[in-house]
Design a protein around this motif. Structure first.
Motif, mmCIF file in Angstrom:
data_model
loop_
_atom_site.group_PDB
_atom_site.id
_atom_site.type_symbol
_atom_site.label_atom_id
_atom_site.label_comp_id
_atom_site.label_asym_id
_atom_site.label_seq_id
_atom_site.Cartn_x
_atom_site.Cartn_y
_atom_site.Cartn_z
ATOM 1 N N GLU A 1 40.183 64.581 60.751
ATOM 2 C CA GLU A 1 39.954 65.546 61.462
ATOM 3 C C GLU A 1 40.479 67.087 61.129
ATOM 4 O OE1 GLU A 1 41.201 64.455 64.939
ATOM 5 O OE2 GLU A 1 39.890 62.285 65.794
ATOM 6 N N MET B 1 37.418 67.915 58.497
ATOM 7 C CA MET B 1 36.623 68.051 59.218
ATOM 8 C C MET B 1 36.466 69.322 59.342
ATOM 9 S SD MET B 1 34.661 64.526 59.514
ATOM 10 C CE MET B 1 36.384 63.973 61.348
ATOM 11 N N ASP B 2 37.641 69.884 60.329
ATOM 12 C CA ASP B 2 37.804 71.045 61.280
ATOM 13 C C ASP B 2 38.178 72.628 60.092
ATOM 14 O OD1 ASP B 2 38.567 72.112 63.801
ATOM 15 O OD2 ASP B 2 40.156 72.804 62.277
ATOM 16 N N ALA C 1 36.677 72.340 57.153
ATOM 17 C CA ALA C 1 35.047 72.536 56.445
ATOM 18 C C ALA C 1 34.112 73.399 57.575
ATOM 19 C CB ALA C 1 34.501 71.284 55.906
ATOM 20 N N ARG C 2 34.182 73.138 58.936
ATOM 21 C CA ARG C 2 33.915 73.436 59.715
ATOM 22 C C ARG C 2 33.926 75.099 59.736
ATOM 23 N NH1 ARG C 2 35.148 69.694 63.314
ATOM 24 N NH2 ARG C 2 33.933 68.969 62.455
ATOM 25 N N ARG C 3 35.427 75.272 60.146
ATOM 26 C CA ARG C 3 35.583 76.747 60.268
ATOM 27 C C ARG C 3 34.912 77.072 58.754
ATOM 28 N NH1 ARG C 3 40.200 77.656 63.806
ATOM 29 N NH2 ARG C 3 40.322 76.154 64.686
ATOM 30 N N SER D 1 30.704 74.364 56.325
ATOM 31 C CA SER D 1 30.345 73.255 55.194
ATOM 32 C C SER D 1 30.470 72.073 56.480
ATOM 33 C CB SER D 1 31.259 73.720 53.941
ATOM 34 O OG SER D 1 30.475 74.147 53.165
ATOM 35 N N PRO D 2 30.247 71.853 57.722
ATOM 36 C CA PRO D 2 30.264 70.904 58.027
ATOM 37 C C PRO D 2 30.294 69.704 58.002
ATOM 38 C CG PRO D 2 28.906 72.236 59.271
ATOM 39 C CD PRO D 2 29.361 72.768 58.343
ATOM 40 N N GLU E 1 29.040 66.889 59.304
ATOM 41 C CA GLU E 1 27.792 66.578 59.463
ATOM 42 C C GLU E 1 26.262 67.052 59.209
ATOM 43 O OE1 GLU E 1 29.770 69.044 63.182
ATOM 44 O OE2 GLU E 1 30.236 67.367 60.648
ATOM 45 N N SER E 2 26.436 67.684 58.352
ATOM 46 C CA SER E 2 25.076 68.811 58.655
ATOM 47 C C SER E 2 24.847 68.008 57.033
ATOM 48 C CB SER E 2 25.939 70.029 57.750
ATOM 49 O OG SER E 2 26.494 70.936 56.835
ATOM 50 N N THR F 1 35.813 59.746 58.430
ATOM 51 C CA THR F 1 35.056 60.980 57.355
ATOM 52 C C THR F 1 33.325 60.250 57.191
ATOM 53 O OG1 THR F 1 35.985 60.855 54.793
ATOM 54 C CG2 THR F 1 36.973 62.638 57.001
#
Length: 268
Positions: free
Chosen positions: A71, A74-75, A77-79, A82-83, A85-86, A104
């Protein structure tokens, strides 16, 4: 800190190669420890493999820490845009027996992306390939990997540099730059100043302040036996020119959580 004669004897075991069998015997003893049964609904590797990657057989710790670290990656990368899940191509460098990939890989694949995991230990990647979604292969101790240049969009490496000598750590950072697409993201953990102060042996804090990089137990490179430490400034000095620092989050003082550097492959 070891007393003088013990330190000399220990180093003699390292230089003779005898430390390897002794370390493996200790790992086997740890794997035989009584642990409480635990099931998180996902394939769980056997105790011996859990010890190889985490130094403990406890399945509950393996699950909870793996999920927390997943997590965290992933958090971040999202920030940084680069999420997982994309639909991205993601590389878990040093995947072990899937402590983080268990969480992941499904996210990446369900989002239409490609997930790759590699590790130097063939037993670990064989277990991952047989039980987890994604593609898993062995990588050498020293790069290059077999990945094509500019083929990966996100890399994460948990506690990989922490078991390498300085030259090999530099080489793997350069390899990350080679395989990342321009603008791609790499997230790498390391033992930094704060982690050394809170959780390291006394000599680690002193030596990284003096030299910038310190190796404790200088044998069995790539295994949990070897422990490497550097300052945040020292980590920056390891980076190739193609990687820029987005942020470095220091190691935690209240829990044994390593520092993490978020890096981006320059576009020019």
């Amino acid at each position: 800190m070891r007393t003088g004669w013990r330190k000399v004897a220990h180093r003699a075991l390292e230089l003779s190669g005898l430390i390897g069998p002794l370390h493996r015997a200790q790992e086997r003893r740890l794997a035989q420890a009584d642990v409480e049964a635990f099931d998180d609904g996902r394939p769980l590797p056997p105790a011996e493999l859990r010890v190889l990657v985490g130094g403990a057989a406890d399945p509950k710790w393996f699950s909870h820490r793996g999920r927390a670290d997943a997590e965290r990656f992933m958090d971040l990368a999202r920030r940084h845009g680069s999420p997982f899940e994309s639909g991205l191509s993601v590389w878990d460098l040093g995947c072990g027996c899937g402590r983080i990939a268990r969480w992941t890989a499904p996210v990446v694949l369900n989002g239409g992306g490609a997930f790759r995991g590699t590790d130097i230990n063939p037993r670990l990647v064989e277990w991952c390939a047989a039980h987890l979604p994604g593609s898993y292969r062995r990588n050498p101790l020293k790069p290059p990997s077999d990945l094509a240049p500019e083929s990966i969009e996100v890399i994460y490496a948990y506690s990989v540099l922490t078991h390498l000598r300085e030259g090999v750590a530099r080489a793997w950072l350069a390899e990350m730059a080679r395989v990342l697409k321009p603008g791609g993201l790499a997230m790498v953990t390391f033992h930094d100043d704060d982690y050394a102060r809170a959780w390291g042996p006394p000599e680690a804090q002193a030596q990284i302040a003096l030299d910038g990089y310190f190796v404790l137990n200088d044998a069995l490179e790539g295994s949990n036996y070897m422990s490497s430490w550097t300052t945040r400034q020292g980590f920056r000095a390891l980076l190739p020119a193609q990687l820029e620092v987005c942020e470095i989050r220091p190691g935690q003082l209240d829990a044994p959580v390593q520092a993490i550097a978020v890096l981006r492959r320059r576009t020019v």
